[in-house]
Scaffold this motif. Structure first.
Motif, PDB file in Angstrom:
ATOM      1  N   THR A  96       0.845  -1.196   0.000  1.00  0.00           N
ATOM      2  CA  THR A  96       0.000   0.000   0.000  1.00  0.00           C
ATOM      3  C   THR A  96       0.877   1.242   0.000  1.00  0.00           C
ATOM      4  OG1 THR A  96      -0.096   0.244   2.409  1.00  0.00           O
ATOM      5  CG2 THR A  96      -1.746  -1.216   1.371  1.00  0.00           C
ATOM      6  N   LYS A  97       0.253   2.394  -0.246  1.00  0.00           N
ATOM      7  CA  LYS A  97       1.014   3.656  -0.221  1.00  0.00           C
ATOM      8  C   LYS A  97       1.574   3.935   1.163  1.00  0.00           C
ATOM      9  CE  LYS A  97      -3.013   6.518   0.590  1.00  0.00           C
ATOM     10  NZ  LYS A  97      -4.069   7.272   0.036  1.00  0.00           N
ATOM     11  N   GLU A  98       0.977   3.300   2.200  1.00  0.00           N
ATOM     12  CA  GLU A  98       1.490   3.463   3.565  1.00  0.00           C
ATOM     13  C   GLU A  98       2.649   2.519   3.853  1.00  0.00           C
ATOM     14  OE1 GLU A  98      -2.700   4.688   3.284  1.00  0.00           O
ATOM     15  OE2 GLU A  98      -1.823   2.713   2.966  1.00  0.00           O
ATOM     16  N   GLY A  99       2.993   1.657   2.868  1.00  0.00           N
ATOM     17  CA  GLY A  99       4.089   0.710   3.043  1.00  0.00           C
ATOM     18  C   GLY A  99       3.678  -0.573   3.747  1.00  0.00           C
ATOM     19  N   ILE A 100       2.390  -0.904   3.685  1.00  0.00           N
ATOM     20  CA  ILE A 100       1.877  -2.110   4.335  1.00  0.00           C
ATOM     21  C   ILE A 100       1.713  -3.209   3.287  1.00  0.00           C
ATOM     22  CG2 ILE A 100      -0.039  -3.091   5.650  1.00  0.00           C
ATOM     23  CD1 ILE A 100      -0.686  -0.158   6.520  1.00  0.00           C
ATOM     24  N   PRO A 101       2.359  -4.371   3.488  1.00  0.00           N
ATOM     25  CA  PRO A 101       2.154  -5.474   2.548  1.00  0.00           C
ATOM     26  C   PRO A 101       0.762  -6.080   2.749  1.00  0.00           C
ATOM     27  CG  PRO A 101       3.794  -6.079   4.219  1.00  0.00           C
ATOM     28  CD  PRO A 101       3.338  -4.688   4.526  1.00  0.00           C
ATOM     29  N   ILE A 102       0.017  -6.165   1.663  1.00  0.00           N
ATOM     30  CA  ILE A 102      -1.327  -6.740   1.725  1.00  0.00           C
ATOM     31  C   ILE A 102      -1.479  -7.799   0.642  1.00  0.00           C
ATOM     32  CG2 ILE A 102      -2.376  -4.657   2.718  1.00  0.00           C
ATOM     33  CD1 ILE A 102      -3.571  -4.079  -0.067  1.00  0.00           C
ATOM     34  N   VAL A 103      -2.520  -8.596   0.803  1.00  0.00           N
ATOM     35  CA  VAL A 103      -2.853  -9.594  -0.208  1.00  0.00           C
ATOM     36  C   VAL A 103      -4.254  -9.312  -0.722  1.00  0.00           C
ATOM     37  CG1 VAL A 103      -1.326 -11.397   0.677  1.00  0.00           C
ATOM     38  CG2 VAL A 103      -3.675 -11.265   1.521  1.00  0.00           C
ATOM     39  N   ARG A 104      -4.431  -9.541  -2.018  1.00  0.00           N
ATOM     40  CA  ARG A 104      -5.753  -9.477  -2.632  1.00  0.00           C
ATOM     41  C   ARG A 104      -6.221 -10.908  -2.807  1.00  0.00           C
ATOM     42  NH1 ARG A 104      -6.740  -4.241  -4.874  1.00  0.00           N
ATOM     43  NH2 ARG A 104      -4.791  -3.173  -5.298  1.00  0.00           N
ATOM     44  N   MET A 105      -7.478 -11.127  -2.457  1.00  0.00           N
ATOM     45  CA  MET A 105      -8.056 -12.454  -2.573  1.00  0.00           C
ATOM     46  C   MET A 105      -9.345 -12.361  -3.371  1.00  0.00           C
ATOM     47  SD  MET A 105      -7.266 -13.887   1.264  1.00  0.00           S
ATOM     48  CE  MET A 105      -7.328 -15.629   0.787  1.00  0.00           C
ATOM     49  N   LEU A 106      -9.677 -13.430  -4.065  1.00  0.00           N
ATOM     50  CA  LEU A 106     -10.826 -13.445  -4.959  1.00  0.00           C
ATOM     51  C   LEU A 106     -11.557 -14.774  -4.818  1.00  0.00           C
ATOM     52  CD1 LEU A 106     -12.281 -12.055  -7.430  1.00  0.00           C
ATOM     53  CD2 LEU A 106     -10.644 -13.280  -8.866  1.00  0.00           C
ATOM     54  N   LYS A 107     -12.865 -14.696  -4.913  1.00  0.00           N
ATOM     55  CA  LYS A 107     -13.697 -15.891  -5.003  1.00  0.00           C
ATOM     56  C   LYS A 107     -14.604 -15.712  -6.195  1.00  0.00           C
ATOM     57  CE  LYS A 107     -17.252 -18.638  -2.813  1.00  0.00           C
ATOM     58  NZ  LYS A 107     -17.376 -19.496  -1.683  1.00  0.00           N
TER      59      LYS A 107
END
Length: 153
Positions: free
Chosen positions: A137-148
């Motif tokens: 993220t722009k805040e430097g937080i690693p995130i994951v995108r998930m889909l169903k």
């Protein structure tokens, strides 16, 4: 405990949403070691003005958990899923997820969560979500995108 739609025009419900959100996301912040999660800095006004639909579960007078989403014609984007720490491990998140996973006509659901939030990732996987990408993220937080996805019946 029943699931109900929450009103963003009701100040009592807004205060409970904000309180539950702050308690839940503080736990996530500790899990992922990132204390600049945008939802931790929200206000009653920013929640009131968002375009999300909120559903929640109450235990007596306390909001135990809520989920917010944006619905397009055949897709739902889950924006927030927060369970008050006092109600962890009681199936609240699963009940809320099941509600949005059973909205008629929807064939795709998207969500993001902190990469280090293993309990959330496992919960989404248990409900059929798959990891599609990891981003920062722009805040430097690693995130994951998930889909169903499901095929139309």
């Amino acid at each position: 405990m029943t699931i109900q739609t929450l009103s963003l025009q009701n100040n009592k419900e807004l205060i409970q949403i904000l309180s539950t959100q702050q308690a839940a996301y503080q736990v996530e912040a500790e899990l992922i070691q990132a204390y600049n999660i945008p939802t931790l800095n929200e206000t009653i006004e920013s929640i009131r003005n968002c375009k999300e639909t909120f559903i929640g579960i109450y235990e007596k007078e306390q909001l135990a958990g809520f989920l917010s989403y944006i619905q397009d014609p055949n897709q739902i984007t889950i924006c927030r899923l927060a369970v008050h720490p006092s109600f962890f491990r009681q199936g609240i998140a699963s009940r809320l997820l099941n509600r949005v996973l059973n909205i008629a006509g929807i064939t795709r659901w998207k969500v993001t969560t902190g990469k280090g939030n293993i309990p959330a990732i496992r919960c989404y996987e248990k409900h059929g979500f798959q990891l599609v990408e990891e981003i920062m993220t722009k805040e430097g937080i690693p995130i994951v995108r998930m889909l169903k996805k499901v095929d139309k019946k």
